[in-house]
Design an enzyme around this catalytic site. Structure first.
Site, PDB file in Angstrom:
ATOM      1  CB  SER A 103      -0.959  -0.044   1.207  1.00  0.00           C
ATOM      2  OG  SER A 103      -1.944   0.956   1.092  1.00  0.00           O
ATOM      3  CD  GLU A 221      -2.247  -2.724  -3.741  1.00  0.00           C
ATOM      4  OE1 GLU A 221      -3.452  -2.826  -3.461  1.00  0.00           O
ATOM      5  OE2 GLU A 221      -1.476  -1.935  -3.165  1.00  0.00           O
ATOM      6  CG  HIS A 292      -5.329  -3.124   0.309  1.00  0.00           C
ATOM      7  ND1 HIS A 292      -4.542  -2.655  -0.716  1.00  0.00           N
ATOM      8  CD2 HIS A 292      -5.034  -2.355   1.387  1.00  0.00           C
ATOM      9  CE1 HIS A 292      -3.801  -1.643  -0.284  1.00  0.00           C
ATOM     10  NE2 HIS A 292      -4.077  -1.454   0.985  1.00  0.00           N
TER      11      HIS A 292
END
Length: 319
Positions: A103, A221, A292
């Site tokens: 992230s 992502e 995630h």
């Protein structure tokens, strides 16, 4: 097992129960766990002010642990990029510390790759992955165990059937047949694997913290982003020439968004992927188990890898 150092370089840890569960599980797995003194600090939305988080990163670089692992992602690392201790981080990695996260951690990984060429690992965070109320995902835990034991050699997954049909249709210059032939085997050798969170990578474009990777394998992502935002960001990477310089793009998980009934009318993630495929000659594969989501593999950011695709089977290998 391994000496694991846990620190918080981004957002504040709000779910302290999940954090404690994650630490406890790592200890139960036999690891020696050391928690940074500022891991649970808070300042605004951050895990301490900028100076506090920079100091925590410095301590992670100096800890001598086998693995330095983030408590959580969120936001905050892009604020710190001009002042990161790049030489200390690279020296720690050379000495054997593996820095792991995802992230917002993408910012540190890309900046470190751009500045030093050092390899980090895209992988789990303490709270999100080890601090769940249910037991951690078996595949994620097994991949992390491989990392801790120094045994990780690659990651494989099954491509969605739509990938095979779309890419087989593109492999011919004639009109795509009604029943596309199987996609021919493909192998990419010695390509640099890099990427991470799509939002963060787009934020780094045009800055000195964006790696310049030619002939690489880019993985992406994101979470909580509507497909139109994903398409806009992917289009930015196409227009900036970043995707065109790669040998392949791997799409991980894009989740936790809501389509608008009666408005989107079929505009969804598959539509985005199909449109992006039409804007580039670079093959785009989906289904990579990373993001995630509970089931995630660990990926070495900056490592030379082979990518093999045959039918619906895909494998990234760095062993």
């Amino acid at each position: 097992m391994s000496h694991i150092y846990i620190y918080s370089p981004s957002s504040a840890v709000r779910d302290k129960a999940a954090f404690r569960r994650g630490v406890k599980r790592l200890v139960q797995l036999g690891h020696e766990v050391e928690v940074d003194e500022a891991a649970l600090r808070g300042h605004q939305r951050f895990a301490g002010d900028d100076a506090t988080r920079l100091a925590a990163i410095g301590r992670a670089a100096a800890c001598g642990a086998d693995i330095a692992m983030i408590s959580r992602g969120g936001y905050g690392l892009t604020r710190l990029l001009p002042d990161l201790p790049y030489k200390k981080l690279a020296k720690a990695i050379e000495a054997g510390t593996r820095f792991v996260g995802l992230s917002d951690f993408t910012a540190l990984q890309c900046a470190l790759l751009a500045k030093t060429g050092a390899i980090t690992w895209a992988g789990p965070a303490v709270g999100e992955d080890f601090g769940t109320e249910l037991p951690p995902d078996d595949i994620m835990a097994a991949c992390f165990d491989d990392l801790a034991c120094g045994q990780g050699e690659g990651a494989g997954w099954r491509l969605p059937l739509g990938d095979v049909k779309a890419l087989a249709a593109r492999s011919t210059t004639r009109k795509p047949p009604a029943h596309p032939r199987p996609m021919p085997a493909m192998r990419i050798r010695g390509a640099t694997l890099w990427g991470g969170n799509l939002n963060v990578i787009c934020a780094l474009a045009g800055t000195p913290y964006m790696p310049v990777v030619e002939g690489g394998v880019l993985f992406l992502e994101d979470t909580n982003e509507h497909p139109y935002r994903i398409e806009r960001q992917l289009t930015q990477l196409v227009n900036a020439g970043i995707i065109g310089r790669q040998k392949a793009v791997l799409m991980g998980s894009f989740n936790r968004f809501k389509l608008v009934p009666g408005y989107d009318r079929g505009f969804n993630l598959p539509a985005v992927v199909n449109w992006i495929r039409g804007q580039t000659r670079v093959p785009v594969f989906t289904g990579l188990p990373f993001g995630h989501v509970p089931t995630k593999v660990l990926l070495p950011v900056g490592q030379r890898v082979d990518l093999m695709v045959e039918g619906r089977d895909a494998l990234i290998y760095w062993g």
